[in-house]
Design a protein around this motif. Structure first.
Motif, PDB file in Angstrom:
ATOM      1  N   GLY A   1      29.481  58.838  17.498  1.00 23.39           N
ATOM      2  CA  GLY A   1      29.015  58.225  16.254  1.00 23.39           C
ATOM      3  C   GLY A   1      28.070  59.129  15.499  1.00 23.39           C
ATOM      4  N   GLY A   2      27.253  58.514  14.681  1.00 25.88           N
ATOM      5  CA  GLY A   2      26.337  59.267  13.836  1.00 25.88           C
ATOM      6  C   GLY A   2      26.666  59.034  12.376  1.00 25.88           C
ATOM      7  N   ARG A   3      26.288  59.966  11.554  1.00 26.52           N
ATOM      8  CA  ARG A   3      26.514  59.818  10.106  1.00 26.52           C
ATOM      9  C   ARG A   3      27.981  59.657   9.747  1.00 26.52           C
ATOM     10  NH1 ARG A   3      21.982  62.487   6.716  1.00 26.52           N
ATOM     11  NH2 ARG A   3      20.348  62.620   8.269  1.00 26.52           N
ATOM     12  N   GLU A   4      28.859  60.308  10.509  1.00 22.84           N
ATOM     13  CA  GLU A   4      30.293  60.249  10.201  1.00 22.84           C
ATOM     14  C   GLU A   4      30.880  58.856  10.379  1.00 22.84           C
ATOM     15  OE1 GLU A   4      29.038  62.189  12.625  1.00 22.84           O
ATOM     16  OE2 GLU A   4      29.275  64.265  11.999  1.00 22.84           O
ATOM     17  N   THR A   5      30.237  58.016  11.201  1.00 21.92           N
ATOM     18  CA  THR A   5      30.795  56.690  11.483  1.00 21.92           C
ATOM     19  C   THR A   5      29.910  55.561  10.969  1.00 21.92           C
ATOM     20  OG1 THR A   5      29.779  56.688  13.679  1.00 21.92           O
ATOM     21  CG2 THR A   5      32.049  57.467  13.522  1.00 21.92           C
ATOM     22  N   GLN A   6      29.012  55.847  10.059  1.00 17.28           N
ATOM     23  CA  GLN A   6      28.162  54.793   9.515  1.00 17.28           C
ATOM     24  C   GLN A   6      28.897  54.000   8.442  1.00 17.28           C
ATOM     25  OE1 GLN A   6      24.428  56.414   8.238  1.00 17.28           O
ATOM     26  NE2 GLN A   6      23.571  56.316  10.301  1.00 17.28           N
ATOM     27  N   VAL A   7      28.722  52.693   8.504  1.00 18.66           N
ATOM     28  CA  VAL A   7      29.281  51.784   7.512  1.00 18.66           C
ATOM     29  C   VAL A   7      28.173  50.818   7.092  1.00 18.66           C
ATOM     30  CG1 VAL A   7      31.641  51.897   8.401  1.00 18.66           C
ATOM     31  CG2 VAL A   7      30.088  50.177   9.289  1.00 18.66           C
ATOM     32  N   GLU A   8      28.382  50.148   5.973  1.00 17.15           N
ATOM     33  CA  GLU A   8      27.413  49.146   5.548  1.00 17.15           C
ATOM     34  C   GLU A   8      27.591  47.891   6.383  1.00 17.15           C
ATOM     35  OE1 GLU A   8      26.288  48.854   1.153  1.00 17.15           O
ATOM     36  OE2 GLU A   8      28.387  49.518   1.149  1.00 17.15           O
ATOM     37  N   ILE A   9      26.477  47.249   6.727  1.00  9.37           N
ATOM     38  CA  ILE A   9      26.551  46.006   7.499  1.00  9.37           C
ATOM     39  C   ILE A   9      27.371  44.990   6.723  1.00  9.37           C
ATOM     40  CG2 ILE A   9      25.218  44.042   8.352  1.00  9.37           C
ATOM     41  CD1 ILE A   9      23.060  45.978   9.178  1.00  9.37           C
ATOM     42  N   ARG A  10      27.040  44.810   5.452  1.00  4.65           N
ATOM     43  CA  ARG A  10      27.814  43.967   4.542  1.00  4.65           C
ATOM     44  C   ARG A  10      28.026  44.758   3.268  1.00  4.65           C
ATOM     45  NH1 ARG A  10      24.021  41.639   6.058  1.00  4.65           N
ATOM     46  NH2 ARG A  10      23.619  39.809   7.292  1.00  4.65           N
ATOM     47  N   LYS A  11      29.169  44.596   2.657  1.00  8.06           N
ATOM     48  CA  LYS A  11      29.440  45.327   1.418  1.00  8.06           C
ATOM     49  C   LYS A  11      28.347  45.062   0.403  1.00  8.06           C
ATOM     50  CE  LYS A  11      34.307  45.908   1.784  1.00  8.06           C
ATOM     51  NZ  LYS A  11      35.424  46.355   1.074  1.00  8.06           N
ATOM     52  N   GLY A  12      27.830  46.140  -0.167  1.00  3.12           N
ATOM     53  CA  GLY A  12      26.801  46.033  -1.185  1.00  3.12           C
ATOM     54  C   GLY A  12      25.387  45.911  -0.642  1.00  3.12           C
ATOM     55  N   SER A  13      25.237  45.828   0.675  1.00  2.00           N
ATOM     56  CA  SER A  13      23.881  45.663   1.238  1.00  2.00           C
ATOM     57  C   SER A  13      23.105  46.972   1.221  1.00  2.00           C
ATOM     58  CB  SER A  13      23.954  45.137   2.671  1.00  2.00           C
ATOM     59  OG  SER A  13      24.471  46.133   3.539  1.00  2.00           O
ATOM     60  N   GLY A  14      23.807  48.086   1.310  1.00  2.00           N
ATOM     61  CA  GLY A  14      23.142  49.384   1.353  1.00  2.00           C
ATOM     62  C   GLY A  14      22.486  49.679   2.688  1.00  2.00           C
ATOM     63  N   VAL A  15      22.688  48.807   3.682  1.00  2.00           N
ATOM     64  CA  VAL A  15      22.103  48.994   5.004  1.00  2.00           C
ATOM     65  C   VAL A  15      23.158  49.605   5.922  1.00  2.00           C
ATOM     66  CG1 VAL A  15      21.023  47.838   6.968  1.00  2.00           C
ATOM     67  CG2 VAL A  15      20.602  47.003   4.644  1.00  2.00           C
ATOM     68  N   PRO A  16      22.918  50.837   6.378  1.00  2.00           N
ATOM     69  CA  PRO A  16      23.909  51.484   7.229  1.00  2.00           C
ATOM     70  C   PRO A  16      23.849  50.985   8.674  1.00  2.00           C
ATOM     71  CG  PRO A  16      22.058  52.948   6.904  1.00  2.00           C
ATOM     72  CD  PRO A  16      21.789  51.721   6.089  1.00  2.00           C
ATOM     73  N   PHE A  17      24.999  50.999   9.314  1.00  2.00           N
ATOM     74  CA  PHE A  17      25.109  50.652  10.722  1.00  2.00           C
ATOM     75  C   PHE A  17      26.189  51.530  11.324  1.00  2.00           C
ATOM     76  CE2 PHE A  17      26.327  48.068  14.388  1.00  2.00           C
ATOM     77  CZ  PHE A  17      25.078  47.789  14.905  1.00  2.00           C
ATOM     78  N   ASP A  18      25.985  51.951  12.562  1.00  2.00           N
ATOM     79  CA  ASP A  18      26.931  52.864  13.195  1.00  2.00           C
ATOM     80  C   ASP A  18      28.153  52.107  13.707  1.00  2.00           C
ATOM     81  OD1 ASP A  18      28.177  55.009  14.366  1.00  2.00           O
ATOM     82  OD2 ASP A  18      26.427  55.666  15.505  1.00  2.00           O
ATOM     83  N   TYR A  19      29.302  52.417  13.158  1.00  2.00           N
ATOM     84  CA  TYR A  19      30.568  51.802  13.532  1.00  2.00           C
ATOM     85  C   TYR A  19      30.883  52.034  15.007  1.00  2.00           C
ATOM     86  CZ  TYR A  19      35.636  51.151  13.649  1.00  2.00           C
ATOM     87  OH  TYR A  19      36.895  50.758  13.977  1.00  2.00           O
ATOM     88  N   ALA A  20      30.413  53.129  15.572  1.00  2.00           N
ATOM     89  CA  ALA A  20      30.662  53.437  16.982  1.00  2.00           C
ATOM     90  C   ALA A  20      30.085  52.350  17.886  1.00  2.00           C
ATOM     91  CB  ALA A  20      30.068  54.797  17.340  1.00  2.00           C
ATOM     92  N   VAL A  21      28.944  51.810  17.524  1.00  2.00           N
ATOM     93  CA  VAL A  21      28.304  50.753  18.313  1.00  2.00           C
ATOM     94  C   VAL A  21      29.118  49.469  18.207  1.00  2.00           C
ATOM     95  CG1 VAL A  21      26.213  49.363  18.573  1.00  2.00           C
ATOM     96  CG2 VAL A  21      26.028  51.785  18.037  1.00  2.00           C
ATOM     97  N   ILE A  22      29.562  49.128  16.996  1.00  2.00           N
ATOM     98  CA  ILE A  22      30.383  47.932  16.800  1.00  2.00           C
ATOM     99  C   ILE A  22      31.667  48.059  17.615  1.00  2.00           C
ATOM    100  CG2 ILE A  22      31.714  46.585  15.128  1.00  2.00           C
ATOM    101  CD1 ILE A  22      29.647  47.417  13.017  1.00  2.00           C
ATOM    102  N   GLN A  23      32.263  49.221  17.600  1.00  2.58           N
ATOM    103  CA  GLN A  23      33.509  49.459  18.326  1.00  2.58           C
ATOM    104  C   GLN A  23      33.307  49.254  19.827  1.00  2.58           C
ATOM    105  OE1 GLN A  23      36.155  50.201  16.334  1.00  2.58           O
ATOM    106  NE2 GLN A  23      37.427  49.862  18.106  1.00  2.58           N
ATOM    107  N   GLU A  24      32.224  49.766  20.359  1.00  6.24           N
ATOM    108  CA  GLU A  24      31.963  49.692  21.800  1.00  6.24           C
ATOM    109  C   GLU A  24      31.581  48.277  22.244  1.00  6.24           C
ATOM    110  OE1 GLU A  24      31.367  51.197  25.768  1.00  6.24           O
ATOM    111  OE2 GLU A  24      32.380  52.077  24.060  1.00  6.24           O
ATOM    112  N   PHE A  25      30.690  47.624  21.515  1.00  7.19           N
ATOM    113  CA  PHE A  25      30.131  46.354  21.965  1.00  7.19           C
ATOM    114  C   PHE A  25      30.600  45.131  21.183  1.00  7.19           C
ATOM    115  CE2 PHE A  25      27.010  49.665  23.025  1.00  7.19           C
ATOM    116  CZ  PHE A  25      27.052  49.537  24.401  1.00  7.19           C
ATOM    117  N   GLY A  26      31.221  45.342  20.033  1.00  6.21           N
ATOM    118  CA  GLY A  26      31.697  44.243  19.221  1.00  6.21           C
ATOM    119  C   GLY A  26      30.613  43.677  18.325  1.00  6.21           C
TER     120      GLY A  26
END
Length: 146
Positions: free
Chosen positions: A80-105
């Motif tokens: 993960g890291g910057r390459e896999t960051q996504v917004e928590i909710r569209k338009g929120s501007g708050v980044p979250f690492d997609y790698a963590v969501i993928q691993e733990f749901g």
């Protein structure tokens, strides 16, 4: 992976000659490559972006930047890291690492583990390889070899 008696081991390893340390480093490098390859094979293939972020590096720097172990005899595997960051909710501007969501749901997104299963599957082989290299190097040093 947690190593019991890490400080005592670090003192003993620091006293080993460079040739012995090189032998242990080679075992660590081979093991890290093997774990990363397996983790990449378990990562989702939709875009391949997540798999491309799984890598390892030398060093033992943990959370907060503190040194954990000998940097020459430690490998850190990350995903993960910057390459896999996504917004928590569209338009929120708050980044979250997609790698963590993928691993733990997350809510509405079931886990699809790739990181820890890849490590757990070959943990015994990795530990055995590093232990054999360490014992071999220690015996050679004890026998007066370099």
């Amino acid at each position: 992976m947690k190593v019991e008696g890490a400080r005592r081991l670090a003192r003993k390893l620091a006293a080993m000659p460079k040739a012995a340390r090189a032998e242990i480093s080679a075992a660590i490098e081979k093991s890290a490559d093997e774990v990363v390859t397996l983790q990449k094979s378990f990562a989702p293939k939709a875009t391949g972006r997540l798999a491309s972020t799984i890598r390892w590096r030398w060093g033992g720097v943990g959370i907060g930047g503190e040194l954990r172990g000998d940097a020459e005899l430690s490998a850190v595997i990350t995903a993960g890291g910057r390459e896999t960051q996504v917004e928590i909710r569209k338009g929120s501007g708050v980044p979250f690492d997609y790698a963590v969501i993928q691993e733990f749901g997350a809510k509405g997104s079931p886990p699809q583990p790739y990181f820890y299963p890849g490590y757990r599957l070959i943990k015994r082989r990795v530990r055995g390889r590093i232990s054999r290299a360490t014992n071999k190097a220690a015996k050679r040093v004890a026998a007066g070899g370099v």
